[in-house]
Scaffold this active site. Structure first.
Site, mmCIF file in Angstrom:
data_model
loop_
_atom_site.group_PDB
_atom_site.id
_atom_site.type_symbol
_atom_site.label_atom_id
_atom_site.label_comp_id
_atom_site.label_asym_id
_atom_site.label_seq_id
_atom_site.Cartn_x
_atom_site.Cartn_y
_atom_site.Cartn_z
ATOM 1 N N ASN A 9 45.286 40.605 46.698
ATOM 2 C CA ASN A 9 44.995 41.477 45.558
ATOM 3 C C ASN A 9 43.497 41.358 45.295
ATOM 4 O OD1 ASN A 9 44.775 42.799 43.117
ATOM 5 N ND2 ASN A 9 45.794 41.192 41.923
ATOM 6 N N LYS A 11 41.694 43.028 43.272
ATOM 7 C CA LYS A 11 41.320 43.316 41.867
ATOM 8 C C LYS A 11 40.093 44.235 41.822
ATOM 9 C CE LYS A 11 43.181 38.859 40.604
ATOM 10 N NZ LYS A 11 43.356 37.885 39.551
ATOM 11 N N HIS A 96 51.095 43.664 37.082
ATOM 12 C CA HIS A 96 50.251 42.469 37.149
ATOM 13 C C HIS A 96 49.944 42.009 35.727
ATOM 14 C CE1 HIS A 96 46.896 39.797 37.923
ATOM 15 N NE2 HIS A 96 47.322 39.739 39.174
ATOM 16 N N GLU A 98 47.362 41.043 34.381
ATOM 17 C CA GLU A 98 46.116 41.597 33.812
ATOM 18 C C GLU A 98 46.358 43.005 33.277
ATOM 19 O OE1 GLU A 98 43.749 40.797 37.294
ATOM 20 O OE2 GLU A 98 43.981 38.654 36.900
ATOM 21 N N GLU A 167 54.072 35.147 39.084
ATOM 22 C CA GLU A 167 52.698 34.703 38.872
ATOM 23 C C GLU A 167 52.578 34.108 37.466
ATOM 24 O OE1 GLU A 167 49.838 36.888 41.634
ATOM 25 O OE2 GLU A 167 50.080 38.156 39.884
ATOM 26 N N GLY A 173 43.795 32.662 38.734
ATOM 27 C CA GLY A 173 42.339 32.572 38.680
ATOM 28 C C GLY A 173 41.829 31.336 37.962
ATOM 29 N N SER A 213 46.366 30.968 41.990
ATOM 30 C CA SER A 213 45.493 29.963 42.615
ATOM 31 C C SER A 213 46.079 29.409 43.917
ATOM 32 C CB SER A 213 45.174 28.841 41.633
ATOM 33 O OG SER A 213 44.484 29.367 40.511
HETATM 34 C C1 PEP Z 1 46.503 37.433 41.291
HETATM 35 O O1 PEP Z 1 45.716 37.950 40.548
HETATM 36 O O2 PEP Z 1 47.477 38.083 41.686
HETATM 37 C C2 PEP Z 1 46.273 36.046 41.684
HETATM 38 C C3 PEP Z 1 47.294 35.360 42.115
HETATM 39 O O3 PEP Z 1 44.995 35.545 41.544
HETATM 40 P P1 PEP Z 1 44.436 34.116 42.032
HETATM 41 O O4 PEP Z 1 45.001 33.880 43.418
HETATM 42 O O5 PEP Z 1 42.964 34.259 42.045
HETATM 43 O O6 PEP Z 1 44.940 33.107 41.069
#
Ligand code: PEP
Length: 251
Positions: A9, A11, A96, A98, A167, A173, A213
């Site tokens: 992803n 973003k 997501h 976000e 998630e 992040g 992460s």
């Molecule tokens: C994401 O935004 O889907 C995600 C898992 O981000 P990160 O791997 O940076 O934590």
């Protein structure tokens, strides 16, 4: 049986030029290996057509990061599922955290988006996950259950086409990964919730990805868990070598 999938992803990162270079690098690294999973990159709308031109579809699938809950028309700035599909994309990330958090996307909108994605032949990667407070106050199983149940008006045939990504918002992040045990417990819970509505066969065939992460150093331990069928990768997907390190965790 269900597929293992590693999906990136991107973003709101990379200019078009940088994105095409990253896609080229991912494609080149995949040519050198035989991954034991499907590989997907989900990219900004502006990049879809150009990235599609450099990816070999048998090596890597293309996806968008969102789509509209409306079919077409006077929705300035929005991008429909049929527009996404017309670029050559096969996947779309929906729900997501976000999008839920910063753009107020709710269950009703997410159901509409999911239906439109499916009608247009896209595979939704449907994200669920609790925030830190919900992890700490112990409501996380119920919260995630509610997010999955928001899709329960879908027919069994439609639901069976969805990929779920768990998630935990506190892990996205932040560098703070869920432990493999925490991920496994939640994935098993999600599978049970799916089974309660759609039966064992559909539940067993639903790919449930972990996101938060995930990186080359922890992917193997996470993916070794029986209900963790891959990852949705943010930061580590912006570097082709580290993304590939996660893909290689399945070897
Ligand atoms: C994401 O935004 O889907 C995600 C898992 O981000 P990160 O791997 O940076 O934590």
């Amino acid at each position: 049986m269900r597929k293992n999938i590693v999906a990136g992803n991107w973003k709101m990162n990379t200019t078009l030029e940088e994105g095409v270079e990253l896609a080229n690098n991912v494609n080149a690294l995949l040519k050198e290996r035989k991954p034991n999973c499907d590989v997907v990159v989900c990219v900004p709308f502006t990049h879809l057509t150009s990235v599609n031109a450099v990816l070999e579809p048998e090596l890597v699938g293309l996806g968008a990061e969102n789509c509209s809950e409306h079919v077409k028309g006077a929705y300035t700035g929005e991008v429909s599922a049929s527009m996404v599909k017309s670029t050559g994309a096969k996947y779309v990330i929906l729900g997501h955290s976000e999008r839920r958090q910063y753009f107020g996307e709710n269950n009703e909108q997410l159901l509409a988006k999911t239906q439109l994605a499916l009608e247009n032949g896209l595979t939704p990667i449907f994200c669920v996950g609790e925030v830190l407070e919900e992890r700490e106050n112990g409501s996380y199983n119920d919260v995630v259950q509610g997010q999955v149940e928001a899709l329960f008006s879908l027919s069994p045939e439609d639901f069976s086409k969805i990929v779920i990504a768990y998630e935990p918002v506190w892990a996205i992040g932040t560098g703070k990964t869920a432990t493999a045990e925490q991920a496994q417990d939640m994935h098993a819970h999600i599978r049970k919730v799916v089974e309660s509505k759609y039966g064992k066969e559909i539940a067993d065939n639903t790919s449930i990805l972990y996101g938060g992460s995930c990186k080359p150093s922890n992917a193997k331990e996470l993916f070794a868990k029986p209900d963790v069928d891959g990852g949705l990768i943010g930061g580590a997907a912006l570097d082709a070598e580290s993304f590939m390190g996660i893909v290689d965790a399945f070897n």
